[in-house]
Enzyme design. Sequence first.
Site, PDB file in Angstrom:
ATOM      1  N   GLY A   1       0.849  -1.188   0.000  1.00  0.00           N
ATOM      2  CA  GLY A   1       0.000   0.000   0.000  1.00  0.00           C
ATOM      3  C   GLY A   1       0.875   1.225   0.000  1.00  0.00           C
ATOM      4  O   GLY A   1       1.901   1.261   0.657  1.00  0.00           O
TER       5      GLY A   1
ATOM      6  N   SER B   1       5.831   3.687   1.820  1.00  0.00           N
ATOM      7  CA  SER B   1       5.115   2.480   1.420  1.00  0.00           C
ATOM      8  C   SER B   1       5.362   1.383   2.447  1.00  0.00           C
ATOM      9  O   SER B   1       6.351   1.394   3.167  1.00  0.00           O
ATOM     10  CB  SER B   1       5.543   2.019   0.025  1.00  0.00           C
ATOM     11  OG  SER B   1       6.868   1.532   0.064  1.00  0.00           O
ATOM     12  N   CYS B   2       4.417   0.442   2.509  1.00  0.00           N
ATOM     13  CA  CYS B   2       4.574  -0.738   3.357  1.00  0.00           C
ATOM     14  C   CYS B   2       3.887  -1.874   2.621  1.00  0.00           C
ATOM     15  O   CYS B   2       3.712  -1.813   1.408  1.00  0.00           O
ATOM     16  CB  CYS B   2       3.979  -0.498   4.747  1.00  0.00           C
ATOM     17  SG  CYS B   2       2.207  -0.214   4.740  1.00  0.00           S
ATOM     18  N   LEU B   3       3.478  -2.900   3.336  1.00  0.00           N
ATOM     19  CA  LEU B   3       2.875  -4.031   2.651  1.00  0.00           C
ATOM     20  C   LEU B   3       1.383  -3.801   2.374  1.00  0.00           C
ATOM     21  O   LEU B   3       0.918  -3.989   1.267  1.00  0.00           O
ATOM     22  CB  LEU B   3       3.106  -5.306   3.477  1.00  0.00           C
ATOM     23  CG  LEU B   3       3.059  -6.625   2.712  1.00  0.00           C
ATOM     24  CD1 LEU B   3       4.062  -6.664   1.573  1.00  0.00           C
ATOM     25  CD2 LEU B   3       3.315  -7.783   3.668  1.00  0.00           C
TER      26      LEU B   3
ATOM     27  N   GLY C   1      -0.526  -0.891   3.701  1.00  0.00           N
ATOM     28  CA  GLY C   1      -1.012   0.487   3.756  1.00  0.00           C
ATOM     29  C   GLY C   1      -1.200   1.016   5.164  1.00  0.00           C
ATOM     30  O   GLY C   1      -1.285   2.217   5.371  1.00  0.00           O
TER      31      GLY C   1
END
Length: 100
Positions: A1, A80-82, A84
Amino acid sequence: GLCAGGAPGLSYQELKDLKKADVLHIDVRERWEIDRFGKIPASINIPLGELVEALQMDPTEFKEQYNQKMPSKSDPVVFSCLAGTRSKQALGFAMSLGFS
C-alpha cells in the site's frame, strides 16, 4: 500500500511516475520483509519503529546510516509498506514532525 499526503493511495505506476520527479521513497517495512519480498528500486528502507528517530537525525548521521540525503521538511516524500497501515502511520509521524 502506498500513501502520499492528501492522496489516499497511489498505484505502482503513479509511484514510478512520481519517482521521475525526484520524490524520496521510504519503505517502512521491516528488514526481514525486504529480504523476503524484495526491495523496491530506489527506495530507502527505514522500518516504522526507526522512522521518528531517523527523521530527527542530524543529516550527516542520516546519510551515514541510510546512505541517502536526508529529506528536508519541504521535500516530497512517499511512504510504502505491505498493506497500507504502516505507511499511514508513517505519514502521521512525518506530519507531526513538520513535514508537509
